[in-house]
Design a protein around this motif. Structure first.
Motif, PDB file in Angstrom:
ATOM      1  N   GLU A 169       5.616 -43.572 -36.743  1.00 54.58           N
ATOM      2  CA  GLU A 169       6.895 -42.596 -36.371  1.00 54.58           C
ATOM      3  C   GLU A 169       6.007 -41.776 -36.210  1.00 54.58           C
ATOM      4  N   ALA A 170       5.111 -41.244 -37.466  1.00 55.99           N
ATOM      5  CA  ALA A 170       5.158 -40.099 -37.190  1.00 55.99           C
ATOM      6  C   ALA A 170       3.645 -39.973 -35.658  1.00 55.99           C
ATOM      7  N   ARG A 171       3.443 -40.371 -35.613  1.00 54.19           N
ATOM      8  CA  ARG A 171       3.063 -40.475 -33.701  1.00 54.19           C
ATOM      9  C   ARG A 171       3.828 -39.965 -32.977  1.00 54.19           C
ATOM     10  N   GLY A 172       5.227 -39.844 -33.217  1.00 52.59           N
ATOM     11  CA  GLY A 172       6.307 -39.545 -32.372  1.00 52.59           C
ATOM     12  C   GLY A 172       5.956 -37.948 -32.159  1.00 52.59           C
ATOM     13  N   LEU A 173       5.418 -38.292 -33.139  1.00 53.83           N
ATOM     14  CA  LEU A 173       5.777 -36.695 -33.642  1.00 53.83           C
ATOM     15  C   LEU A 173       4.263 -35.475 -32.947  1.00 53.83           C
ATOM     16  N   ASP A 174       3.016 -36.540 -33.216  1.00 52.03           N
ATOM     17  CA  ASP A 174       1.871 -35.983 -32.255  1.00 52.03           C
ATOM     18  C   ASP A 174       2.025 -35.934 -30.541  1.00 52.03           C
ATOM     19  N   ALA A 175       3.334 -36.914 -30.126  1.00 49.60           N
ATOM     20  CA  ALA A 175       3.857 -36.838 -28.708  1.00 49.60           C
ATOM     21  C   ALA A 175       4.830 -35.610 -27.946  1.00 49.60           C
ATOM     22  N   SER A 176       5.524 -36.182 -28.517  1.00 47.29           N
ATOM     23  CA  SER A 176       6.830 -35.180 -28.502  1.00 47.29           C
ATOM     24  C   SER A 176       6.594 -33.822 -28.120  1.00 47.29           C
ATOM     25  N   PRO A 177       5.893 -33.563 -28.340  1.00 50.47           N
ATOM     26  CA  PRO A 177       5.950 -31.865 -27.706  1.00 50.47           C
ATOM     27  C   PRO A 177       5.449 -32.335 -26.168  1.00 50.47           C
ATOM     28  N   ALA A 178       4.109 -32.450 -25.970  1.00 55.70           N
ATOM     29  CA  ALA A 178       3.455 -32.894 -24.670  1.00 55.70           C
ATOM     30  C   ALA A 178       4.665 -33.716 -24.087  1.00 55.70           C
ATOM     31  N   ASP A 201      14.447 -33.606 -35.642  1.00 52.92           N
ATOM     32  CA  ASP A 201      15.580 -34.999 -36.656  1.00 52.92           C
ATOM     33  C   ASP A 201      14.113 -35.666 -36.949  1.00 52.92           C
ATOM     34  N   GLU A 202      13.061 -36.133 -36.287  1.00 55.42           N
ATOM     35  CA  GLU A 202      11.730 -37.294 -36.675  1.00 55.42           C
ATOM     36  C   GLU A 202      10.906 -36.627 -37.999  1.00 55.42           C
ATOM     37  N   ILE A 203      11.161 -34.848 -37.535  1.00 49.35           N
ATOM     38  CA  ILE A 203      10.510 -34.294 -38.701  1.00 49.35           C
ATOM     39  C   ILE A 203      11.424 -34.664 -39.642  1.00 49.35           C
ATOM     40  N   GLY A 204      12.333 -34.810 -40.553  1.00 50.73           N
ATOM     41  CA  GLY A 204      12.985 -35.237 -41.420  1.00 50.73           C
ATOM     42  C   GLY A 204      13.258 -36.550 -42.127  1.00 50.73           C
ATOM     43  N   HIS A 205      12.590 -37.898 -40.812  1.00 56.17           N
ATOM     44  CA  HIS A 205      12.611 -39.116 -41.037  1.00 56.17           C
ATOM     45  C   HIS A 205      11.085 -39.517 -41.934  1.00 56.17           C
ATOM     46  N   VAL A 206      10.394 -38.369 -41.377  1.00 54.56           N
ATOM     47  CA  VAL A 206       8.775 -39.039 -41.501  1.00 54.56           C
ATOM     48  C   VAL A 206       8.639 -38.842 -42.960  1.00 54.56           C
ATOM     49  N   LEU A 207       9.420 -37.103 -43.322  1.00 54.88           N
ATOM     50  CA  LEU A 207       9.321 -36.553 -44.773  1.00 54.88           C
ATOM     51  C   LEU A 207      10.102 -37.517 -45.381  1.00 54.88           C
ATOM     52  N   ILE A 208      11.410 -38.319 -44.878  1.00 56.14           N
ATOM     53  CA  ILE A 208      11.282 -39.191 -46.001  1.00 56.14           C
ATOM     54  C   ILE A 208      10.748 -40.354 -46.190  1.00 56.14           C
ATOM     55  N   GLY A 209      10.088 -40.777 -45.073  1.00 61.85           N
ATOM     56  CA  GLY A 209       8.481 -41.810 -45.893  1.00 61.85           C
ATOM     57  C   GLY A 209       7.535 -41.192 -46.325  1.00 61.85           C
ATOM     58  N   GLY A 253       5.624 -33.112 -44.849  1.00 63.37           N
ATOM     59  CA  GLY A 253       5.000 -33.669 -45.912  1.00 63.37           C
ATOM     60  C   GLY A 253       3.996 -34.213 -45.901  1.00 63.37           C
ATOM     61  N   PHE A 254       2.843 -33.530 -45.237  1.00 59.81           N
ATOM     62  CA  PHE A 254       1.759 -34.297 -45.707  1.00 59.81           C
ATOM     63  C   PHE A 254       0.647 -32.813 -45.447  1.00 59.81           C
ATOM     64  N   THR A 255      -0.032 -33.852 -46.710  1.00 56.27           N
ATOM     65  CA  THR A 255      -0.698 -32.349 -47.177  1.00 56.27           C
ATOM     66  C   THR A 255      -1.897 -31.989 -46.338  1.00 56.27           C
ATOM     67  N   GLU A 256      -2.175 -30.899 -46.994  1.00 58.75           N
ATOM     68  CA  GLU A 256      -3.385 -30.969 -46.426  1.00 58.75           C
ATOM     69  C   GLU A 256      -4.643 -30.793 -46.671  1.00 58.75           C
ATOM     70  N   ALA A 257      -5.028 -31.928 -47.155  1.00 56.71           N
ATOM     71  CA  ALA A 257      -5.750 -33.394 -47.661  1.00 56.71           C
ATOM     72  C   ALA A 257      -5.535 -34.255 -46.609  1.00 56.71           C
ATOM     73  N   GLU A 258      -4.878 -34.121 -46.653  1.00 54.79           N
ATOM     74  CA  GLU A 258      -4.243 -35.861 -45.655  1.00 54.79           C
ATOM     75  C   GLU A 258      -4.005 -34.887 -43.786  1.00 54.79           C
ATOM     76  N   LEU A 259      -3.800 -34.303 -43.973  1.00 53.58           N
ATOM     77  CA  LEU A 259      -4.184 -33.471 -42.584  1.00 53.58           C
ATOM     78  C   LEU A 259      -5.542 -33.272 -42.136  1.00 53.58           C
ATOM     79  N   ALA A 260      -6.186 -33.462 -43.211  1.00 60.61           N
ATOM     80  CA  ALA A 260      -8.430 -32.472 -43.358  1.00 60.61           C
ATOM     81  C   ALA A 260      -9.232 -33.773 -42.640  1.00 60.61           C
TER      82      ALA A 260
END
Length: 262
Positions: A169-178, A201-209, A253-260
């Motif tokens: 589902e987090a892939r939707g966060l990446d694809a939605s703006p474009a 809303d999907e930001i909230g869903h991934v945050l729940i995950g 809710g992804f941490t900076e370490a995870e994003l790196a």
């Protein structure tokens, strides 16, 4: 009083498109009104065929879905249909997270019921729009990748939290703006506005995950980054590829370490 997890299973098994959406919305309202019991300890057994889904769309390999052009009404309809199909599958995976996994805090079940209700709302918006341009859900083929990962992780709630909301589902966060921008560029402001709601809303869903993945890691004494890497390998999670919506992922809710590591 009816019990939440049993009712979630009933909704999951529902084959009628309209009935599934209506039942999920009604279940959420009943929960909000205090009209449902919750048995967190029951080990439920499913005797129904799940997930219930209508005869259409025909499910095919992702490679057989075909390209969708923004240059024609049919192409845009096919793309909107693909988004509606994702939202329909997301209703099912949220319901599955409720009934399948016992011994979680009550807030866990409340969170996933909220997700199911919002996914039903998203699906309803997209399908209603399809009808305004002469199409409806089921007119195009769909694939089953999201549910396949849901099925693979049915034996472990930690794997489910790791690999469905915070990976698929987090892939939707990446694809939605474009995608939102593409519809805006062709003058389809209504779809662009729907996609804006879905992204919020999907930001909230991934945050729940993320919340429940990290909670489970604490309970089991796992370090989240290494636990995720091991689960991704064990369950053959898809490789994540650019571009990444880092702003949305931070909010989710992804941490900076995870994003790196991306």
């Amino acid at each position: 009083m009816q019990e939440l997890r049993l009712q979630a299973l009933s909704c999951l098994a529902e084959c009628s498109l309209d009935q599934k959406v209506e039942k999920v919305s009604a279940l959420y309202q009943s929960w909000q009104s205090g009209l449902l019991q919750l048995d967190t300890e029951a080990e439920l057994v499913c005797i129904q065929t799940i997930p219930g889904h209508p005869e259409k769309p025909t499910l095919v390999s992702p490679l057989e879905v075909g390209k969708r052009s923004m240059r024609t009404v049919e192409g845009r309809a096919a793309l909107i249909h693909a988004l509606a199909h994702i939202e329909f599958n997301a209703i099912n995976l949220a319901l599955d997270a409720i009934w399948r996994f016992a011994d979680m805090p009550s807030e866990y079940y409340a969170d996933w019921l909220k997700v199911a209700a919002e996914e039903a709302y998203h699906f309803g918006m997209l399908n209603a729009y399809l009808k305004t341009i002469g199409y409806q859900y089921g007119d195009f083929n769909g694939h089953n990748s999201l549910w396949e990962m849901t099925e693979r992780t049915k034996g472990d709630v930690l794997a489910r939290m790791a690999l469905v909301p915070r990976t698929m589902e987090a892939r939707g966060l990446d694809a939605s703006p474009a995608l939102r921008n593409k519809f805006a560029q062709v003058g389809d402001a209504e779809v662009a506005a729907i996609l804006e709601i879905i992204l919020r809303d999907e930001i909230g869903h991934v945050l729940i995950g993320n919340t429940w993945f990290n909670w489970l890691c604490v309970q089991r004494g796992f370090e989240p980054i290494s636990a995720y890497a091991e689960l991704a390998q064990r369950y053959s999670a898809p490789t994540l590829r650019k571009p990444f919506n880092l702003e949305a992922r931070r909010k989710a809710g992804f941490t900076e370490a995870e994003l790196a590591l991306l």
